[in-house]
Design a protein around this motif. Sequence first.
Motif, PDB file in Angstrom:
ATOM      1  N   PHE A   1     -12.472   0.122  -5.149  1.00  0.00           N
ATOM      2  CA  PHE A   1     -11.169  -0.476  -5.420  1.00  0.00           C
ATOM      3  C   PHE A   1     -10.375  -0.638  -4.111  1.00  0.00           C
ATOM      4  CE2 PHE A   1     -12.797   1.267  -9.556  1.00  0.00           C
ATOM      5  CZ  PHE A   1     -12.805   0.175 -10.156  1.00  0.00           C
ATOM      6  N   TYR A   2     -10.150  -1.988  -4.003  1.00  0.00           N
ATOM      7  CA  TYR A   2      -9.376  -2.026  -2.651  1.00  0.00           C
ATOM      8  C   TYR A   2      -8.060  -2.749  -3.299  1.00  0.00           C
ATOM      9  CZ  TYR A   2     -13.621  -2.119  -0.384  1.00  0.00           C
ATOM     10  OH  TYR A   2     -14.896  -2.066   0.187  1.00  0.00           O
ATOM     11  N   THR A   3      -6.785  -1.977  -2.704  1.00  0.00           N
ATOM     12  CA  THR A   3      -5.484  -2.270  -3.496  1.00  0.00           C
ATOM     13  C   THR A   3      -4.481  -2.693  -2.563  1.00  0.00           C
ATOM     14  OG1 THR A   3      -4.839  -0.087  -3.030  1.00  0.00           O
ATOM     15  CG2 THR A   3      -6.081  -0.633  -5.205  1.00  0.00           C
ATOM     16  N   LYS A   4      -3.491  -3.551  -3.093  1.00  0.00           N
ATOM     17  CA  LYS A   4      -2.574  -4.148  -2.447  1.00  0.00           C
ATOM     18  C   LYS A   4      -1.157  -4.210  -3.259  1.00  0.00           C
ATOM     19  CE  LYS A   4      -4.553  -7.060   1.131  1.00  0.00           C
ATOM     20  NZ  LYS A   4      -4.767  -8.535   1.533  1.00  0.00           N
ATOM     21  N   LYS A   5      -0.096  -3.474  -2.933  1.00  0.00           N
ATOM     22  CA  LYS A   5       1.041  -3.576  -3.473  1.00  0.00           C
ATOM     23  C   LYS A   5       0.860  -3.180  -4.736  1.00  0.00           C
ATOM     24  CE  LYS A   5       2.785  -7.102  -0.649  1.00  0.00           C
ATOM     25  NZ  LYS A   5       3.445  -8.591  -0.739  1.00  0.00           N
ATOM     26  N   GLY A   6       0.115  -2.015  -5.290  1.00  0.00           N
ATOM     27  CA  GLY A   6       0.056  -1.428  -6.502  1.00  0.00           C
ATOM     28  C   GLY A   6      -0.901  -1.999  -7.341  1.00  0.00           C
TER      29      GLY A   6
ATOM     30  N   THR B   1      -3.518  -2.841 -12.540  1.00  0.00           N
ATOM     31  CA  THR B   1      -2.813  -1.929 -11.722  1.00  0.00           C
ATOM     32  C   THR B   1      -3.596  -0.733 -11.203  1.00  0.00           C
ATOM     33  OG1 THR B   1      -2.144  -0.691 -13.307  1.00  0.00           O
ATOM     34  CG2 THR B   1      -0.753  -2.694 -13.042  1.00  0.00           C
ATOM     35  N   ILE B   2      -3.100  -0.070 -10.223  1.00  0.00           N
ATOM     36  CA  ILE B   2      -3.635   1.206  -9.943  1.00  0.00           C
ATOM     37  C   ILE B   2      -3.851   2.228 -11.105  1.00  0.00           C
ATOM     38  CG2 ILE B   2      -3.554   3.263  -8.400  1.00  0.00           C
ATOM     39  CD1 ILE B   2      -2.557   1.277  -6.229  1.00  0.00           C
ATOM     40  N   ASP B   3      -2.652   2.278 -11.896  1.00  0.00           N
ATOM     41  CA  ASP B   3      -2.471   3.056 -12.826  1.00  0.00           C
ATOM     42  C   ASP B   3      -3.470   2.606 -13.916  1.00  0.00           C
ATOM     43  OD1 ASP B   3      -0.618   4.610 -11.836  1.00  0.00           O
ATOM     44  OD2 ASP B   3       1.101   3.565 -12.913  1.00  0.00           O
ATOM     45  N   GLU B   4      -3.956   1.429 -14.072  1.00  0.00           N
ATOM     46  CA  GLU B   4      -4.860   1.132 -15.082  1.00  0.00           C
ATOM     47  C   GLU B   4      -6.228   1.482 -14.504  1.00  0.00           C
ATOM     48  OE1 GLU B   4      -3.010  -2.948 -17.235  1.00  0.00           O
ATOM     49  OE2 GLU B   4      -3.848  -3.096 -15.084  1.00  0.00           O
ATOM     50  N   MET B   5      -6.542   1.237 -13.285  1.00  0.00           N
ATOM     51  CA  MET B   5      -7.835   1.711 -12.881  1.00  0.00           C
ATOM     52  C   MET B   5      -7.967   3.324 -12.920  1.00  0.00           C
ATOM     53  SD  MET B   5      -8.631   2.102  -8.614  1.00  0.00           S
ATOM     54  CE  MET B   5      -7.391   3.257  -8.644  1.00  0.00           C
ATOM     55  N   LYS B   6      -7.192   4.272 -12.739  1.00  0.00           N
ATOM     56  CA  LYS B   6      -7.017   5.565 -12.653  1.00  0.00           C
ATOM     57  C   LYS B   6      -7.256   6.002 -14.110  1.00  0.00           C
ATOM     58  CE  LYS B   6      -3.999   6.672  -8.819  1.00  0.00           C
ATOM     59  NZ  LYS B   6      -3.011   7.286  -8.197  1.00  0.00           N
ATOM     60  N   GLU B   7      -6.677   5.289 -15.038  1.00  0.00           N
ATOM     61  CA  GLU B   7      -6.871   5.444 -16.744  1.00  0.00           C
ATOM     62  C   GLU B   7      -8.021   5.458 -16.949  1.00  0.00           C
ATOM     63  OE1 GLU B   7      -5.109   3.857 -20.874  1.00  0.00           O
ATOM     64  OE2 GLU B   7      -3.751   4.190 -19.141  1.00  0.00           O
ATOM     65  N   ALA B   8      -8.988   4.195 -16.464  1.00  0.00           N
ATOM     66  CA  ALA B   8     -10.346   3.992 -16.953  1.00  0.00           C
ATOM     67  C   ALA B   8     -11.187   4.676 -16.194  1.00  0.00           C
ATOM     68  CB  ALA B   8     -10.659   2.555 -16.453  1.00  0.00           C
TER      69      ALA B   8
ATOM     70  N   GLU C   1     -11.511 -12.869 -13.358  1.00  0.00           N
ATOM     71  CA  GLU C   1     -12.508 -13.120 -14.446  1.00  0.00           C
ATOM     72  C   GLU C   1     -13.212 -12.066 -14.773  1.00  0.00           C
ATOM     73  OE1 GLU C   1     -11.477 -16.126 -13.046  1.00  0.00           O
ATOM     74  OE2 GLU C   1      -9.389 -16.266 -13.965  1.00  0.00           O
ATOM     75  N   THR C   2     -13.922 -11.569 -13.638  1.00  0.00           N
ATOM     76  CA  THR C   2     -14.927 -10.753 -13.503  1.00  0.00           C
ATOM     77  C   THR C   2     -14.385  -9.415 -13.892  1.00  0.00           C
ATOM     78  OG1 THR C   2     -15.972 -12.286 -11.843  1.00  0.00           O
ATOM     79  CG2 THR C   2     -16.906  -9.906 -12.106  1.00  0.00           C
ATOM     80  N   VAL C   3     -15.045  -8.734 -14.829  1.00  0.00           N
ATOM     81  CA  VAL C   3     -14.499  -7.344 -15.326  1.00  0.00           C
ATOM     82  C   VAL C   3     -15.342  -6.247 -15.126  1.00  0.00           C
ATOM     83  CG1 VAL C   3     -13.170  -6.337 -17.143  1.00  0.00           C
ATOM     84  CG2 VAL C   3     -12.807  -8.729 -16.800  1.00  0.00           C
ATOM     85  N   THR C   4     -15.232  -5.164 -14.784  1.00  0.00           N
ATOM     86  CA  THR C   4     -16.033  -4.029 -14.965  1.00  0.00           C
ATOM     87  C   THR C   4     -16.065  -3.773 -16.264  1.00  0.00           C
ATOM     88  OG1 THR C   4     -14.200  -2.196 -14.952  1.00  0.00           O
ATOM     89  CG2 THR C   4     -15.075  -2.876 -12.830  1.00  0.00           C
ATOM     90  N   PRO C   5     -17.267  -2.995 -16.876  1.00  0.00           N
ATOM     91  CA  PRO C   5     -17.478  -2.612 -18.145  1.00  0.00           C
ATOM     92  C   PRO C   5     -16.199  -1.731 -18.807  1.00  0.00           C
ATOM     93  CG  PRO C   5     -19.537  -2.143 -16.912  1.00  0.00           C
ATOM     94  CD  PRO C   5     -18.440  -2.567 -15.934  1.00  0.00           C
ATOM     95  N   GLU C   6     -15.459  -1.082 -18.041  1.00  0.00           N
ATOM     96  CA  GLU C   6     -14.228  -0.652 -18.400  1.00  0.00           C
ATOM     97  C   GLU C   6     -12.965  -1.129 -18.519  1.00  0.00           C
ATOM     98  OE1 GLU C   6     -17.482   2.063 -17.047  1.00  0.00           O
ATOM     99  OE2 GLU C   6     -16.068   0.547 -15.899  1.00  0.00           O
ATOM    100  N   GLY C   7     -13.184  -2.278 -18.092  1.00  0.00           N
ATOM    101  CA  GLY C   7     -11.918  -3.415 -18.280  1.00  0.00           C
ATOM    102  C   GLY C   7     -11.330  -3.740 -17.212  1.00  0.00           C
ATOM    103  N   ILE C   8     -11.572  -3.250 -16.050  1.00  0.00           N
ATOM    104  CA  ILE C   8     -10.875  -3.313 -14.604  1.00  0.00           C
ATOM    105  C   ILE C   8     -11.254  -4.424 -13.965  1.00  0.00           C
ATOM    106  CG2 ILE C   8     -10.040  -2.325 -12.702  1.00  0.00           C
ATOM    107  CD1 ILE C   8      -9.100  -0.978 -15.208  1.00  0.00           C
ATOM    108  N   HIS C   9     -10.364  -5.246 -13.558  1.00  0.00           N
ATOM    109  CA  HIS C   9     -10.396  -6.674 -12.902  1.00  0.00           C
ATOM    110  C   HIS C   9      -9.424  -6.634 -11.549  1.00  0.00           C
ATOM    111  CE1 HIS C   9      -6.746  -8.216 -14.569  1.00  0.00           C
ATOM    112  NE2 HIS C   9      -7.105  -7.737 -15.801  1.00  0.00           N
ATOM    113  N   ILE C  10      -9.826  -7.706 -10.589  1.00  0.00           N
ATOM    114  CA  ILE C  10      -8.597  -7.986  -9.683  1.00  0.00           C
ATOM    115  C   ILE C  10      -7.472  -8.210 -10.378  1.00  0.00           C
ATOM    116  CG2 ILE C  10      -8.107  -9.605  -7.989  1.00  0.00           C
ATOM    117  CD1 ILE C  10     -11.279  -9.857  -7.220  1.00  0.00           C
ATOM    118  N   GLY C  11      -6.416  -7.575  -9.963  1.00  0.00           N
ATOM    119  CA  GLY C  11      -5.036  -7.818 -10.835  1.00  0.00           C
ATOM    120  C   GLY C  11      -4.636  -6.798 -11.388  1.00  0.00           C
TER     121      GLY C  11
END
Length: 159
Positions: free
Chosen positions: A142-147, A112-119, A100-110
Amino acid sequence: MKRRIGRLCILCSLLLCFCQAFAVTGWAYTFETDAGVEISMDQDASEVLEQLGKAESYYEAQSSSHQGKEKVFTYDGFELSTYPSGGSDYIKSIWFLNEETVTPEGIHIGSTIDEMKEAYGDDYTEENGKYQYVSDEGILAFYTKKGAVSGIEYKSIGE
């Protein structure tokens, strides 16, 4: 007419790049809580802690890199760490605790890596699934697992 359209397209592309670069470097390393409290790395912690109010939990330990005690405050959705310097405490890091905790750009745990890169763009370093965006103001990791994003941390440059 074609030249004008071509120039306009180039101008728009440059403006978009500038805006994206400003967005990432301008506020990507400032976290904003649900209550609207903005927190930057290396900021004096006293005002932030006053605005956040009483923490759900708190602990401190002798700092290994600074003289004094590092402190960790747990709030709804994130953990805030401070470091001592010159008689004051400063923001060292913020660690996200839930989806539920979100960065100002809308990225949160869960996310995708593509969403992170887009933001945040492609100006990152990656090692073993850890993506880091670095600016003069701090580090956003950002720590990632399985995309997907499995952890998010704002960190001070000095830490």
